[in-house]
Design a protein around this motif. Structure first.
Motif, PDB file in Angstrom:
ATOM      1  N   GLY A 172       0.830  -1.201   0.000  1.00 51.13           N
ATOM      2  CA  GLY A 172       0.000   0.000   0.000  1.00 51.13           C
ATOM      3  C   GLY A 172       0.860   1.246   0.000  1.00 51.13           C
ATOM      4  N   ARG A 173       0.358   2.347   0.542  1.00 43.57           N
ATOM      5  CA  ARG A 173       1.097   3.610   0.516  1.00 43.57           C
ATOM      6  C   ARG A 173       1.243   4.181   1.920  1.00 43.57           C
ATOM      7  N   THR A 174       2.408   4.719   2.192  1.00 41.65           N
ATOM      8  CA  THR A 174       2.695   5.397   3.467  1.00 41.65           C
ATOM      9  C   THR A 174       3.455   6.695   3.178  1.00 41.65           C
ATOM     10  N   PRO A 175       2.750   7.737   2.690  1.00 47.06           N
ATOM     11  CA  PRO A 175       3.412   9.002   2.340  1.00 47.06           C
ATOM     12  C   PRO A 175       3.790   9.795   3.591  1.00 47.06           C
ATOM     13  N   LEU A 176       5.052   9.763   3.982  1.00 50.94           N
ATOM     14  CA  LEU A 176       5.493  10.379   5.235  1.00 50.94           C
ATOM     15  C   LEU A 176       5.578  11.900   5.146  1.00 50.94           C
ATOM     16  N   HIS A 177       5.728  12.454   3.939  1.00 53.89           N
ATOM     17  CA  HIS A 177       5.841  13.907   3.802  1.00 53.89           C
ATOM     18  C   HIS A 177       4.485  14.605   3.866  1.00 53.89           C
ATOM     19  N   THR A 178       3.392  13.881   3.622  1.00 49.36           N
ATOM     20  CA  THR A 178       2.064  14.488   3.621  1.00 49.36           C
ATOM     21  C   THR A 178       1.541  14.524   5.050  1.00 49.36           C
ATOM     22  N   LEU A 179       1.550  15.711   5.659  1.00 47.04           N
ATOM     23  CA  LEU A 179       1.239  15.817   7.085  1.00 47.04           C
ATOM     24  C   LEU A 179      -0.238  15.594   7.389  1.00 47.04           C
ATOM     25  N   ARG A 180      -1.117  15.691   6.403  1.00 46.03           N
ATOM     26  CA  ARG A 180      -2.524  15.417   6.680  1.00 46.03           C
ATOM     27  C   ARG A 180      -2.828  13.914   6.635  1.00 46.03           C
ATOM     28  N   MET A 181      -1.835  13.108   6.243  1.00 46.74           N
ATOM     29  CA  MET A 181      -1.999  11.653   6.283  1.00 46.74           C
ATOM     30  C   MET A 181      -1.858  11.162   7.726  1.00 46.74           C
ATOM     31  N   ASP A 182      -2.822  10.399   8.169  1.00 47.41           N
ATOM     32  CA  ASP A 182      -2.801   9.856   9.534  1.00 47.41           C
ATOM     33  C   ASP A 182      -1.906   8.618   9.545  1.00 47.41           C
ATOM     34  N   ILE A 183      -0.649   8.812   9.956  1.00 50.75           N
ATOM     35  CA  ILE A 183       0.319   7.715   9.971  1.00 50.75           C
ATOM     36  C   ILE A 183       0.725   7.436  11.418  1.00 50.75           C
ATOM     37  N   ASP A 184       0.507   6.198  11.820  1.00 53.73           N
ATOM     38  CA  ASP A 184       0.902   5.758  13.163  1.00 53.73           C
ATOM     39  C   ASP A 184       2.267   5.089  13.055  1.00 53.73           C
ATOM     40  N   TYR A 185       3.119   5.320  14.057  1.00 52.97           N
ATOM     41  CA  TYR A 185       4.502   4.822  14.008  1.00 52.97           C
ATOM     42  C   TYR A 185       4.895   4.240  15.357  1.00 52.97           C
ATOM     43  N   ALA A 186       5.666   3.166  15.308  1.00 54.00           N
ATOM     44  CA  ALA A 186       6.167   2.556  16.540  1.00 54.00           C
ATOM     45  C   ALA A 186       7.547   1.978  16.291  1.00 54.00           C
TER      46      ALA A 186
END
Length: 264
Positions: A172-186
């Motif tokens: 899938g996609r994980t666009p880290l530069h797009t700040l409106r994308m809700d990305i969870d990180y651990a």
């Protein structure tokens, strides 16, 4: 920025709130910050198999409120709530605060929480399950639960190899530069017989188009959809697109049936 900046830190104040909510003077700030770290370390060690996703700490004038986000609330609550009472008494001794309140919020879809996914992979690696199998199972379950993309990176003596290396599997996609994308990180580690193996997990839950309440407890306590997201207009629009995708899928199936009829 996409490679070196923590995705959660980059989104603080934009689509994600702080896990510690309190104000302190310059003299007390360092003491309370260290105390927060002690509380989190203690709870993670005390409730080792409780499926803890995050711990939110709030302070009022004389009160300490600890909210535990977990996928297994029954383990933390215990029989008749006895375990919670014991944890509360232990926190009172640890912090020296007589007024401690513990809240427990259940995460209904743990497959979409990066901390729980990373911890699950770590436990499997410690039980000597093949790392590729563990990662692919976690990726499949996350996508099945509605994640737009997931990326998992492991590093160390994988499979007991002599030389440490790192491997990354993503779908899938994980666009880290797009700040409106809700990305969870651990970022967690597994203690294996060969040494430590680091595990990093990024999970993309979709795009935040509307205004979001940054209080993490309000977000988790929102409409019961099993995710830690508020239901604003933006999320409704994204859900509509998801349903549209199902309709397109139906069109493909009909097309396949027609083509099959032509061949016959």
């Amino acid at each position: 920025m996409g490679q070196k900046t923590n995705p959660i830190g980059a989104r603080l104040g934009i689509i994600r709130g702080w896990d510690s909510n309190w104000y302190a003077s310059k003299k007390e700030y360092a003491t309370k910050l260290i105390e927060d770290d002690k509380i989190r370390n203690y709870l993670n060690a005390r409730i080792n198999k409780g499926g803890i996703a995050k711990i939110v700490i709030e302070r009022t004038l004389n009160k300490l409120i600890v909210t535990i986000h977990t996928s297994k609330p029954g383990i933390i609550i215990g029989k008749g709530g006895g375990e919670v009472d014991r944890i509360k008494e232990e926190l009172k001794k640890l912090t020296g605060n007589a007024d401690v309140q513990i809240n427990i919020l259940e995460i209904r879809r743990p497959e979409l929480d990066a901390n729980i996914v990373a911890d699950t992979i770590a436990r499997q690696l410690e039980n000597r399950i093949n790392y590729k199998r563990a990662i692919k199972m976690s990726i499949a379950s996350a996508l099945r639960m509605g994640a737009e993309g997931i990326k998992v990176k492991v590093g160390g003596r994988l499979g007991g190899a002599e030389i440490a290396r790192s491997e990354e599997i993503k779908q899938g996609r994980t666009p880290l530069h797009t700040l409106r994308m809700d990305i969870d990180y651990a970022n967690v580690f597994a203690l294996t017989v060969y040494g430590k193996i680091g595990i990093k997990v990024w999970i993309c839950k979709g795009e935040v188009l509307g205004k979001r309440d940054l209080n993490p407890n309000v977000i988790a306590g929102g409409k019961n959809d099993g995710t830690e997201r508020p239901h604003t207009g933006g999320f409704d629009r994204r859900d509509d697109r998801g349903r549209g995708g199902d309709r397109r899928g139906g069109g493909d199936r009909r097309g396949g049936d027609n083509r099959g009829g032509g061949r016959r």
